[in-house]
Write a protein that holds these residues in place. Structure first.
Motif, PDB file in Angstrom:
ATOM      1  N   VAL A 218       5.014   2.278 -12.413  1.00 36.56           N
ATOM      2  CA  VAL A 218       6.097   3.265 -12.341  1.00 36.56           C
ATOM      3  C   VAL A 218       5.948   4.113 -11.076  1.00 36.56           C
ATOM      4  O   VAL A 218       6.910   4.374 -10.362  1.00 36.56           O
ATOM      5  N   LYS A 222       9.025   3.774  -8.662  1.00 34.63           N
ATOM      6  CA  LYS A 222      10.038   4.784  -8.954  1.00 34.63           C
ATOM      7  C   LYS A 222       9.716   6.179  -8.445  1.00 34.63           C
ATOM      8  O   LYS A 222      10.593   7.036  -8.443  1.00 34.63           O
ATOM      9  N   HIS A 223       8.494   6.442  -8.086  1.00 37.01           N
ATOM     10  CA  HIS A 223       8.152   7.828  -7.790  1.00 37.01           C
ATOM     11  C   HIS A 223       8.008   8.073  -6.294  1.00 37.01           C
ATOM     12  O   HIS A 223       7.631   7.183  -5.545  1.00 37.01           O
ATOM     13  N   ARG A 224       8.309   9.289  -5.897  1.00 40.16           N
ATOM     14  CA  ARG A 224       8.222   9.677  -4.499  1.00 40.16           C
ATOM     15  C   ARG A 224       6.818   9.445  -3.940  1.00 40.16           C
ATOM     16  O   ARG A 224       6.649   8.991  -2.823  1.00 40.16           O
ATOM     17  N   PHE A 227       6.232   5.867  -3.190  1.00 36.32           N
ATOM     18  CA  PHE A 227       6.977   5.532  -1.978  1.00 36.32           C
ATOM     19  C   PHE A 227       6.216   6.035  -0.752  1.00 36.32           C
ATOM     20  O   PHE A 227       6.062   5.318   0.242  1.00 36.32           O
ATOM     21  N   ARG A 230       3.419   3.688   0.011  1.00 37.96           N
ATOM     22  CA  ARG A 230       3.847   2.436   0.639  1.00 37.96           C
ATOM     23  C   ARG A 230       4.247   2.666   2.092  1.00 37.96           C
ATOM     24  O   ARG A 230       3.893   1.892   2.977  1.00 37.96           O
ATOM     25  N   VAL A 231       4.990   3.751   2.339  1.00 35.53           N
ATOM     26  CA  VAL A 231       5.427   4.022   3.709  1.00 35.53           C
ATOM     27  C   VAL A 231       4.216   4.280   4.612  1.00 35.53           C
ATOM     28  O   VAL A 231       4.144   3.787   5.738  1.00 35.53           O
ATOM     29  N   GLU A 234       2.628   1.104   5.650  1.00 35.86           N
ATOM     30  CA  GLU A 234       3.422   0.286   6.563  1.00 35.86           C
ATOM     31  C   GLU A 234       3.554   0.928   7.928  1.00 35.86           C
ATOM     32  O   GLU A 234       3.494   0.252   8.953  1.00 35.86           O
ATOM     33  N   ALA A 235       3.809   2.215   7.965  1.00 34.45           N
ATOM     34  CA  ALA A 235       4.071   2.897   9.235  1.00 34.45           C
ATOM     35  C   ALA A 235       3.692   4.373   9.091  1.00 34.45           C
ATOM     36  O   ALA A 235       4.506   5.181   8.659  1.00 34.45           O
ATOM     37  N   ARG A 237       3.347   6.825  11.143  1.00 38.89           N
ATOM     38  CA  ARG A 237       4.175   7.821  11.847  1.00 38.89           C
ATOM     39  C   ARG A 237       5.481   8.053  11.112  1.00 38.89           C
ATOM     40  O   ARG A 237       5.972   9.186  11.028  1.00 38.89           O
ATOM     41  N   ALA A 238       6.049   6.964  10.601  1.00 35.03           N
ATOM     42  CA  ALA A 238       7.291   7.116   9.842  1.00 35.03           C
ATOM     43  C   ALA A 238       7.042   7.940   8.590  1.00 35.03           C
ATOM     44  O   ALA A 238       7.897   8.714   8.162  1.00 35.03           O
ATOM     45  N   ARG A 240       4.831  10.355   8.224  1.00 37.29           N
ATOM     46  CA  ARG A 240       4.769  11.774   8.600  1.00 37.29           C
ATOM     47  C   ARG A 240       6.145  12.320   8.902  1.00 37.29           C
ATOM     48  O   ARG A 240       6.489  13.433   8.541  1.00 37.29           O
ATOM     49  N   PHE A 241       6.934  11.486   9.578  1.00 45.36           N
ATOM     50  CA  PHE A 241       8.297  11.879   9.901  1.00 45.36           C
ATOM     51  C   PHE A 241       9.084  12.147   8.630  1.00 45.36           C
ATOM     52  O   PHE A 241       9.876  13.082   8.551  1.00 45.36           O
ATOM     53  N   SER A 242       8.856  11.329   7.605  1.00 48.22           N
ATOM     54  CA  SER A 242       9.633  11.509   6.379  1.00 48.22           C
ATOM     55  C   SER A 242       9.115  12.687   5.556  1.00 48.22           C
ATOM     56  O   SER A 242       9.750  13.076   4.593  1.00 48.22           O
ATOM     57  N   GLY A 243       7.975  13.253   5.932  1.00 46.99           N
ATOM     58  CA  GLY A 243       7.513  14.456   5.254  1.00 46.99           C
ATOM     59  C   GLY A 243       6.238  14.267   4.451  1.00 46.99           C
ATOM     60  O   GLY A 243       5.850  15.150   3.698  1.00 46.99           O
TER      61      GLY A 243
ATOM     62  N   GLU B 303       6.809  17.578  12.175  1.00 47.57           N
ATOM     63  CA  GLU B 303       5.617  16.731  12.192  1.00 47.57           C
ATOM     64  C   GLU B 303       4.464  17.461  12.861  1.00 47.57           C
ATOM     65  O   GLU B 303       3.308  17.237  12.550  1.00 47.57           O
ATOM     66  N   THR B 324       9.978  18.024   5.178  1.00 44.44           N
ATOM     67  CA  THR B 324      10.805  18.060   3.972  1.00 44.44           C
ATOM     68  C   THR B 324      11.503  19.409   3.823  1.00 44.44           C
ATOM     69  O   THR B 324      12.708  19.465   3.553  1.00 44.44           O
ATOM     70  N   HIS B 341       8.540   4.733  13.584  1.00 46.01           N
ATOM     71  CA  HIS B 341       8.625   6.186  13.529  1.00 46.01           C
ATOM     72  C   HIS B 341       9.907   6.606  12.809  1.00 46.01           C
ATOM     73  O   HIS B 341       9.867   7.221  11.758  1.00 46.01           O
ATOM     74  N   GLY B 367      10.971  14.088  -8.476  1.00 44.68           N
ATOM     75  CA  GLY B 367       9.984  13.141  -7.975  1.00 44.68           C
ATOM     76  C   GLY B 367      10.325  11.690  -8.266  1.00 44.68           C
ATOM     77  O   GLY B 367       9.771  10.793  -7.651  1.00 44.68           O
TER      78      GLY B 367
END
Lengths: 360, 505
Positions: A218, A222-224, A227, A230-231, A234-235, A237-238, A240-243, B303, B324, B341, B367
């Motif tokens: 789950v 389904k959970h932040r 996610f 996983r991010v 994979e990446a 920097r992405a 960190r960019f996403s928060g 960032e 965020t 990025h 969440g």
């Protein structure tokens, strides 16, 4: 000329089928290995994979499957979260030991009191023991940028020394005639992680492993937080960019894997093993790394891989005693499984091209 | 002239569904600077790939020095004296400049000798570059220098340059041109691909214009007006982005002596940047790559966190807010690097929509993520920004650069930002997609959003900015109204010929 060509998208079909192909390749080359050792390969493979499940003594081996599989799955689930995010906890073995020591210590501290609350407190202590041990590499990484692989691995050997010291000293059974090792928790009912149904092999550790599988599934789907894991893998920097806060993720992933490894240790010491001894740990924490990858870092995959690994353990034992196969051959056989899995894994992201294709 | 270096006649190359080059003929003499002009998709790339041995022609003749020339691979092309500087760099981030150059060589010399050769070439041609630096830490402009020097080390007879000036200041362009003129005087022919007409007019001796795979004209650029060349190139006039003029609104973002260190060891720290941005304003920030663009974007996206008081948005001190929290306030950003990025290469567009859209688009609750909603958000972006892809389930990596850029910009624009910061919004994007992206930014500004565009494409900045400022060594020049700025003034704001020395020509 054979070349590898990157696929525009990872192949989903292959991602699902490579574990099966790896198992088949292991059959073939493992069979060859057994043949070279002068054993009938079919009989050897049958002994390893068939006997424990459907052989004459299956009634004895099947519960063993749960007993051996549960800690592997429980630890591997925790490891997989970190591995997915590129956070490499190699020290689950140490966290497993610390969980067992903490859990057992709490149980033994209550001896010989009676009370329903003793076992839950032991569970809590076991989880905390593993968590705290994993927080050492986590904290050092976040604060000083140390390598968590090295720190967590080295802490395994510290934990082993701690285990030896405990079984010879503080936790030694006062009525044990001087032998090393603690009291046997199997003989202390409030602290005993007994089978839930007699003869089934089903103890609280198995329940915890199943809950962990569902929880991880789950979380990742389904959970932040899943996610974010996983991010990050994979990446970064992405992520960190996403928060995503990388430091917090390190603390979470190492903490969770330590916690689950600690739980596994605690369920083991209070159940199947029964007591803290010098050689209490048998390498579950390391084998779980193989299980995590064999299961493609996917919760359901890990569940299946844990079962498979447990099967090779039990079947390997039978093959050793019945066929006289050396223990090293069984270990090579298990190693092959990981080797073929990782080798075939390349095909998920690349395809083979034979002959010089025109570059565009 | 009869002794041509390279002589193509009737070269044809077809791909399934499209004829990339149809009966193309082209002649280049030694020492000639020849321009290859055309819109994206006109067939320029296919043509030079054939010359460089990457693609085999279906029909037609290629001759070099009067002898048949049919390179089977780039190795053969290099042996024959053809060098190429690609628009997209093929460099390994983790290796040093010298190691990268050695990798492309047939028989690399010892590393110390090679480093000396690199220094010699970089001194001779005025392309400052330290051989020991790690490529991962270089800016786009510096990476291009690596590619140029890599070619020059092979002493080519024909040098192919694909859009080389997109990351340079006007002054740097001038110096590059001096380098190229020097090469040309030494007898090296140059095949120069560009769509910047004024550059071609100042540099090139002759030009071949391609449209839809066919040669539609030859001309002598010095004697032909830019307008005439453009008409030959596109066949009709290009639509330029338009906007409604509007009174500037209230100040929404204030940077007060913003300073920040760079995450990268070779990055550029930001030094006391002060600027105000108003609602509905487009602030264009120019500058040569590696002067703090990435760092500025990171400081605005959250960032990189900055000290209290340095960054105020809508009356709030947001210096210590992470990405965020800033998104929640409406501060959205789109970084330069698309893969890795701004987007996760191996994840689907749906997942990439979730990457920044989770909070503002209501894709998560407590969440838990709502993937069905994320998918429809991704579909909305694909629809609204004409992203060419089979569907939102496809991996970001499978999209072409321009399409992915449209997706990345669209993802932020559709979230109704109060402030949008974009870095290099149209780099490597074809002309029509670039126009669509610029139009989207202008529409956003017309709706009252403050927009900061960081770019190295000065034409782009002049086209869409209200005010213009330049980053130079981590400092930002005071912004000035974009209208009426001359190229010389812009160049001075960018620090003149930054970090470059004029080659002794």
């Amino acid at each position: 000329m054979i070349r590898l060509e990157k696929r525009p998208q990872p192949s989903r079909a292959l991602s699902l089928s490579t574990p099966i192909m790896a198992v088949l390749a292991t059959f073939v080359f493992g069979g060859l290995l057994f043949a070279v050792l002068g054993k009938d390969p079919v009989e050897a493979l049958q002994t390893i994979f068939w006997q424990p499940l459907f052989g004459e003594y299956a009634f004895y081996y099947r519960p063993q499957l749960l007993i051996k599989g549960a800690p592997l799955v429980l630890i591997a689930i925790g490891l997989s979260l970190g591995f997915k995010a590129g956070i490499w906890n190699i020290g689950a073995e140490g966290q497993y030991i610390m969980g067992a020591i903490f859990g057992a210590a709490v149980g033994l501290a209550f001896y010989p009191a009676e009370g329903w609350y003793i076992f839950p407190l032991m569970v809590l202590a076991g989880a905390m023991g593993g968590w705290a041990w994993a927080m050492i590499p986590a904290f050092l990484k976040v604060r000083f940028g140390t390598n968590e692989i090295l720190v967590s691995l080295m802490l395994v050997y510290v934990a082993e020394q701690f285990l030896a010291s405990m079984s010879l000293g503080l936790l030694k059974n006062p009525e044990g005639y001087g032998f090393p090792g603690s009291r046997n928790l199997q003989q202390y009912a409030p602290a005993h992680n007994a089978e839930l149904f007699a003869g089934s092999g089903m103890h609280w550790g198995v329940v915890a492993a199943l809950i962990a599988v569902i929880f991880a599934y789950v979380l990742l789907a389904k959970h932040r937080l899943g996610f974010a894991i996983r991010v990050t893998g994979e990446a970064p920097r992405a992520a960190r960019f996403s928060g995503v806060n990388p430091a917090r993720l390190v603390l979470f992933c190492l903490g969770t894997s330590g916690l689950l490894a600690g739980l596994a240790g605690m369920f083991e010491v209070s159940g199947p093993s029964g007591q803290i001894t010098i050689d209490f740990n048998v390498g579950y924490g390391f084998t779980a790394i193989i299980v995590a990858f064999l299961g493609r870092l996917h919760p359901i995959g890990i569940l299946l891989a844990g079962g498979l690994m447990a099967l090779t353990y039990i079947g390997g034992d039978i093959a050793q005693s019945n066929l006289g196969l050396p223990a090293a051959a069984i270990q090579v056989f298990q190693g092959m499984l990981l080797f073929f899995l990782l080798a075939l894994d390349v095909l998920t992201h690349y395809r083979l091209r034979i002959g010089a294709a025109e570059a565009v | 002239m009869t002794d041509y270096l390279l002589d193509l006649s009737g070269v044809t190359k077809a791909y399934p569904g499209v004829v990339a080059n149809d009966d193309v003929s082209l002649r280049i003499a030694p020492g000639e600077v020849h321009a290859l002009l055309g819109e994206n998709g006109a067939g320029k790339s296919t043509l030079v790939k054939m010359i460089y041995g990457l693609v085999k022609p279906d029909a037609g003749q290629m001759q070099m020095h009067g002898q048949s020339y049919a390179p089977t691979d780039p190795h053969a092309a290099r042996q024959a004296g053809v060098g190429m500087v690609f628009q997209h760099f093929s460099l390994f981030d983790a290796l040093s400049v010298a190691e990268n150059i050695a990798l492309g060589m047939e028989n690399p010399p010892k590393m110390r000798e090679l480093s000396q050769q690199i220094r010699d070439v970089s001194d001779t041609y005025g392309l400052p570059l330290s051989p020991d630096r790690i490529v991962g830490d270089l800016s786009a402009g510096e990476r291009q220098r690596v590619e140029i020097i890599r070619c020059l080390l092979q002493e080519p007879k024909l040098l192919i340059m694909d859009e080389p000036t997109s990351v340079l200041t006007p002054q740097e362009v001038e110096i590059l041109f001096k380098t190229l003129r020097k090469l040309s005087a030494e007898g090296t022919a140059i095949l120069y691909i560009s769509h910047k007409l004024e550059e071609i007019r100042s540099l090139c001796d002759s030009a071949t214009i391609l449209r839809l795979g066919k040669v539609v004209g030859h001309c002598t650029p010095r004697e032909t007006s830019a307008r005439d060349m453009a008409e030959m190139m596109v066949g009709s006039a290009l639509k330029t982005p338009t906007r409604e003029s509007k009174e500037p609104g209230k100040v929404v973002l204030t940077l007060d002596k913003l300073s920040a260190r760079s995450d990268s060891a070779f990055g550029m720290p930001l030094r006391e940047i002060s600027v105000e941005v108003r609602c509905g304003e487009v602030l264009g920030i120019g500058g040569v790559a590696g002067n703090g663009q990435d760092e500025l974007l990171n400081a605005l996206s959250g960032e990189t966190l900055v000290s209290p008081g340095m960054l105020t948005f809508d009356g709030r001190d947001i210096g210590l807010f992470g990405p965020t929290s800033r998104r929640a306030l409406g501060v959205l950003t789109a970084p330069e690097e698309r893969l890795g990025h701004a987007a996760v290469p191996d994840m689907s567009l749906t997942e990439n929509a979730m990457l920044t859209g989770a909070a503002r688009e209501g894709l998560e609750r407590g969440g838990m993520l709502d993937w069905a909603k994320a998918r429809s958000f991704a579909e909305k972006i694909i629809e609204a920004f004409d992203v060419r892809t089979p569907g939102p389930g496809n991996a970001a990596r499978s999209l072409s650069g321009g399409n992915l850029q449209k997706f990345v910009i669209g993802r932020e624009v559709l979230q109704r930002p109060e402030l949008l910061v974009v870095n290099q919004p149209t780099w490597g994007v074809d002309a029509s997609a670039a126009a669509a992206i610029r139009q989207a930014l202008l529409d956003l500004a017309s709706g009252g959003t403050a927009v900061i565009v960081i770019s190295q494409d000065l034409d782009e900045l002049m086209e869409i900015s209200d005010n213009f400022a330049a980053l130079n060594e981590g400092r930002l020049s005071p912004p000035r109204p974009a209208q009426g700025l001359t190229v010389e003034e812009i160049g001075l704001m960018m620090g003149g010929a930054h970090g470059m020395e004029v080659a002794d020509v």
